[in-house]
Design a protein around this motif. Structure first.
Motif, PDB file in Angstrom:
ATOM      1  N   VAL A  48       0.121  -0.902  -0.118  1.00  0.00           N
ATOM      2  CA  VAL A  48      -0.174   0.339  -0.137  1.00  0.00           C
ATOM      3  C   VAL A  48       0.903   1.363   0.384  1.00  0.00           C
ATOM      4  O   VAL A  48       2.081   1.355   0.504  1.00  0.00           O
ATOM      5  CB  VAL A  48      -1.297  -0.153   1.109  1.00  0.00           C
ATOM      6  N   SER A  49       0.171   1.964  -0.767  1.00  0.00           N
ATOM      7  CA  SER A  49       1.148   3.292  -1.077  1.00  0.00           C
ATOM      8  C   SER A  49      -0.099   4.218  -0.497  1.00  0.00           C
ATOM      9  O   SER A  49      -1.143   4.922  -1.094  1.00  0.00           O
ATOM     10  CB  SER A  49       2.028   3.484  -2.281  1.00  0.00           C
ATOM     11  N   VAL A  50       0.257   6.095   0.115  1.00  0.00           N
ATOM     12  CA  VAL A  50      -1.028   7.171  -0.543  1.00  0.00           C
ATOM     13  C   VAL A  50       0.306   8.374   0.127  1.00  0.00           C
ATOM     14  O   VAL A  50       1.450   7.937   0.766  1.00  0.00           O
ATOM     15  CB  VAL A  50      -1.594   6.621   0.791  1.00  0.00           C
ATOM     16  N   ARG A  51      -0.218   8.910  -0.758  1.00  0.00           N
ATOM     17  CA  ARG A  51       0.103  10.713  -0.176  1.00  0.00           C
ATOM     18  C   ARG A  51      -0.981  11.292  -0.106  1.00  0.00           C
ATOM     19  O   ARG A  51      -2.178  10.981  -0.677  1.00  0.00           O
ATOM     20  CB  ARG A  51       0.300  11.148  -1.652  1.00  0.00           C
ATOM     21  N   ILE A  52      -0.911  12.309   1.080  1.00  0.00           N
ATOM     22  CA  ILE A  52      -1.811  12.859   1.739  1.00  0.00           C
ATOM     23  C   ILE A  52      -1.920  14.191   1.880  1.00  0.00           C
ATOM     24  O   ILE A  52      -0.360  14.592   2.090  1.00  0.00           O
ATOM     25  CB  ILE A  52      -1.849  12.291   3.320  1.00  0.00           C
ATOM     26  N   TYR A  53      -2.701  14.951   1.837  1.00  0.00           N
ATOM     27  CA  TYR A  53      -2.395  16.301   1.925  1.00  0.00           C
ATOM     28  C   TYR A  53      -3.574  17.217   2.679  1.00  0.00           C
ATOM     29  O   TYR A  53      -4.992  16.387   1.930  1.00  0.00           O
ATOM     30  CB  TYR A  53      -2.376  17.307   0.409  1.00  0.00           C
ATOM     31  N   LEU A  54      -3.494  17.569   3.184  1.00  0.00           N
ATOM     32  CA  LEU A  54      -4.572  18.065   4.165  1.00  0.00           C
ATOM     33  C   LEU A  54      -4.757  19.976   3.742  1.00  0.00           C
ATOM     34  O   LEU A  54      -3.844  20.578   4.096  1.00  0.00           O
ATOM     35  CB  LEU A  54      -4.936  17.834   5.649  1.00  0.00           C
ATOM     36  N   VAL A  55      -6.130  20.611   3.046  1.00  0.00           N
ATOM     37  CA  VAL A  55      -5.611  21.624   2.536  1.00  0.00           C
ATOM     38  C   VAL A  55      -6.798  22.625   3.319  1.00  0.00           C
ATOM     39  O   VAL A  55      -8.054  22.054   2.760  1.00  0.00           O
ATOM     40  CB  VAL A  55      -4.834  21.881   1.328  1.00  0.00           C
ATOM     41  N   ARG A  56      -6.582  23.140   4.629  1.00  0.00           N
ATOM     42  CA  ARG A  56      -7.370  23.703   5.081  1.00  0.00           C
ATOM     43  C   ARG A  56      -9.264  22.292   6.137  1.00  0.00           C
ATOM     44  O   ARG A  56      -8.585  22.019   6.302  1.00  0.00           O
ATOM     45  CB  ARG A  56      -8.365  24.652   4.616  1.00  0.00           C
ATOM     46  N   GLN A  57      -9.959  22.230   5.154  1.00  0.00           N
ATOM     47  CA  GLN A  57     -10.668  21.655   5.269  1.00  0.00           C
ATOM     48  C   GLN A  57     -11.489  20.014   4.338  1.00  0.00           C
ATOM     49  O   GLN A  57     -12.150  20.014   4.203  1.00  0.00           O
ATOM     50  CB  GLN A  57     -12.498  22.282   6.041  1.00  0.00           C
ATOM     51  N   ARG A  58      -9.864  20.074   3.245  1.00  0.00           N
ATOM     52  CA  ARG A  58     -10.034  19.465   2.332  1.00  0.00           C
ATOM     53  C   ARG A  58      -8.779  18.913   2.369  1.00  0.00           C
ATOM     54  O   ARG A  58      -7.526  18.911   2.228  1.00  0.00           O
ATOM     55  CB  ARG A  58     -10.112  19.912   0.968  1.00  0.00           C
TER      56      ARG A  58
ATOM     57  N   SER B   9       5.454  -1.726 -11.015  1.00  0.00           N
ATOM     58  CA  SER B   9       5.755  -1.024 -10.070  1.00  0.00           C
ATOM     59  C   SER B   9       6.604   0.396 -11.034  1.00  0.00           C
ATOM     60  O   SER B   9       5.719   0.777 -10.189  1.00  0.00           O
ATOM     61  CB  SER B   9       7.192  -1.570  -9.903  1.00  0.00           C
ATOM     62  N   GLU B  10       6.819   0.344 -11.834  1.00  0.00           N
ATOM     63  CA  GLU B  10       6.372   1.433 -12.625  1.00  0.00           C
ATOM     64  C   GLU B  10       5.149   2.142 -13.032  1.00  0.00           C
ATOM     65  O   GLU B  10       5.463   3.575 -12.850  1.00  0.00           O
ATOM     66  CB  GLU B  10       7.168   1.157 -13.995  1.00  0.00           C
ATOM     67  N   ASP B  11       4.519   1.359 -12.786  1.00  0.00           N
ATOM     68  CA  ASP B  11       2.998   2.062 -13.495  1.00  0.00           C
ATOM     69  C   ASP B  11       2.544   2.812 -12.122  1.00  0.00           C
ATOM     70  O   ASP B  11       2.152   3.891 -12.245  1.00  0.00           O
ATOM     71  CB  ASP B  11       2.101   1.197 -13.492  1.00  0.00           C
ATOM     72  N   ILE B  12       2.977   2.584 -10.833  1.00  0.00           N
ATOM     73  CA  ILE B  12       2.684   2.547  -9.923  1.00  0.00           C
ATOM     74  C   ILE B  12       3.174   4.088  -9.580  1.00  0.00           C
ATOM     75  O   ILE B  12       2.885   4.997  -9.218  1.00  0.00           O
ATOM     76  CB  ILE B  12       2.878   1.557  -8.433  1.00  0.00           C
ATOM     77  N   LYS B  13       4.807   4.149  -9.732  1.00  0.00           N
ATOM     78  CA  LYS B  13       5.522   4.629  -9.390  1.00  0.00           C
ATOM     79  C   LYS B  13       5.107   6.268 -10.181  1.00  0.00           C
ATOM     80  O   LYS B  13       5.255   7.455  -9.983  1.00  0.00           O
ATOM     81  CB  LYS B  13       7.008   4.590  -9.565  1.00  0.00           C
ATOM     82  N   HIS B  14       4.546   6.011 -11.572  1.00  0.00           N
ATOM     83  CA  HIS B  14       4.068   6.633 -12.040  1.00  0.00           C
ATOM     84  C   HIS B  14       2.606   8.021 -11.952  1.00  0.00           C
ATOM     85  O   HIS B  14       2.581   8.721 -11.656  1.00  0.00           O
ATOM     86  CB  HIS B  14       3.419   5.853 -13.533  1.00  0.00           C
ATOM     87  N   PHE B  15       1.967   7.145 -11.552  1.00  0.00           N
ATOM     88  CA  PHE B  15       0.443   7.280 -10.673  1.00  0.00           C
ATOM     89  C   PHE B  15       0.733   8.129  -9.860  1.00  0.00           C
ATOM     90  O   PHE B  15      -0.011   9.402  -9.158  1.00  0.00           O
ATOM     91  CB  PHE B  15       0.120   5.966 -11.017  1.00  0.00           C
ATOM     92  N   MET B  16       1.667   8.234  -8.909  1.00  0.00           N
ATOM     93  CA  MET B  16       1.936   8.270  -7.598  1.00  0.00           C
ATOM     94  C   MET B  16       2.306   9.708  -7.853  1.00  0.00           C
ATOM     95  O   MET B  16       2.276  10.470  -6.870  1.00  0.00           O
ATOM     96  CB  MET B  16       2.809   7.666  -6.524  1.00  0.00           C
ATOM     97  N   LYS B  17       3.828   9.872  -8.766  1.00  0.00           N
ATOM     98  CA  LYS B  17       4.710  11.224  -9.160  1.00  0.00           C
ATOM     99  C   LYS B  17       3.654  11.670  -9.823  1.00  0.00           C
ATOM    100  O   LYS B  17       4.011  13.261 -10.090  1.00  0.00           O
ATOM    101  CB  LYS B  17       5.801  10.404  -9.139  1.00  0.00           C
TER     102      LYS B  17
END
Length: 200
Positions: free
Chosen positions: A132-142, A161-169
């Protein structure tokens, strides 16, 4: 810095070629200010939600392939009150990582993720069943989350693996001012103002 939409899409297309996949589908949201790329066209679902952060409204772009589940979720919580500074944000991100640990049965490793001055976190963990990989950003109430879930039983294919890296980045924040055709990188000041990097 401003980037014309055509230039942005050309860049995304070139990144897709670099990822060596047949086709990538670009999602551009003027409403919640991002561009994302999926290996194929995702499904959008939206509606009211209720949970640990209160009641809110969720938009989810999801795609499930043979190997991987891809998701971009944008959740608005009108009653959420988190100070846009490092300590309270880190405590909030700790809570999300704890929730992920409960969901997947393993503690998540993480590091700071800054995207166009938005202070976030990238977290991940490989369990017996999933990676599992996740990028998280809280911007005010979003709350933005960019997530992939891969079944380990499907092996460790290099292209996947390359597809996952591409999607995340290649998830990026963009916005366009009223009556303008060009996009600017990052979020509008009215959305993201309040969090600034501290100077040493």
């Amino acid at each position: 810095m401003r980037v014309a939409l055509g230039v942005v899409l050309v860049l995304l297309s070139s990144w897709a070629v670099q990822a060596q996949t047949a086709e990538w589908h670009s999602v551009v949201s003027d409403e919640v200010y991002f561009i994302a790329q999926f290996p194929s066209r995702p499904t959008l679902t939206e509606g009211d939600i209720s949970g640990g952060f209160g009641k809110g409204y969720s938009r989810r772009w999801t795609l499930e392939t043979t190997d991987v589940f891809y998701e971009v979720s944008v959740n608005d919580f009108p009653d959420l009150s988190i100070e846009m500074d490092y300590k309270p944000l880190n405590l909030f991100y700790d809570q999300i990582c704890d929730d992920l640990a409960s969901q997947y049965g393993a503690k998540f490793d993480y590091y700071t993720d800054i995207l166009f001055d938005e202070y976030g976190r990238t977290a991940g963990r490989r369990t017996k069943e999933f990676a599992v990989s996740v990028r998280i950003y809280l911007v005010r109430q979003r709350l933005y989350q960019v997530k992939t879930v891969r079944r380990n039983s499907l092996g460790n294919d290099k292209q996947t693996s390359e597809d996952i890296k591409h999607f995340m980045k290649q998830f990026i924040f963009v916005h366009r001012k009223e009556n303008e055709k060009q996009y600017s990188l990052g979020l509008p000041e009215t959305v993201s103002q309040g969090l600034r990097r501290r100077k040493n």
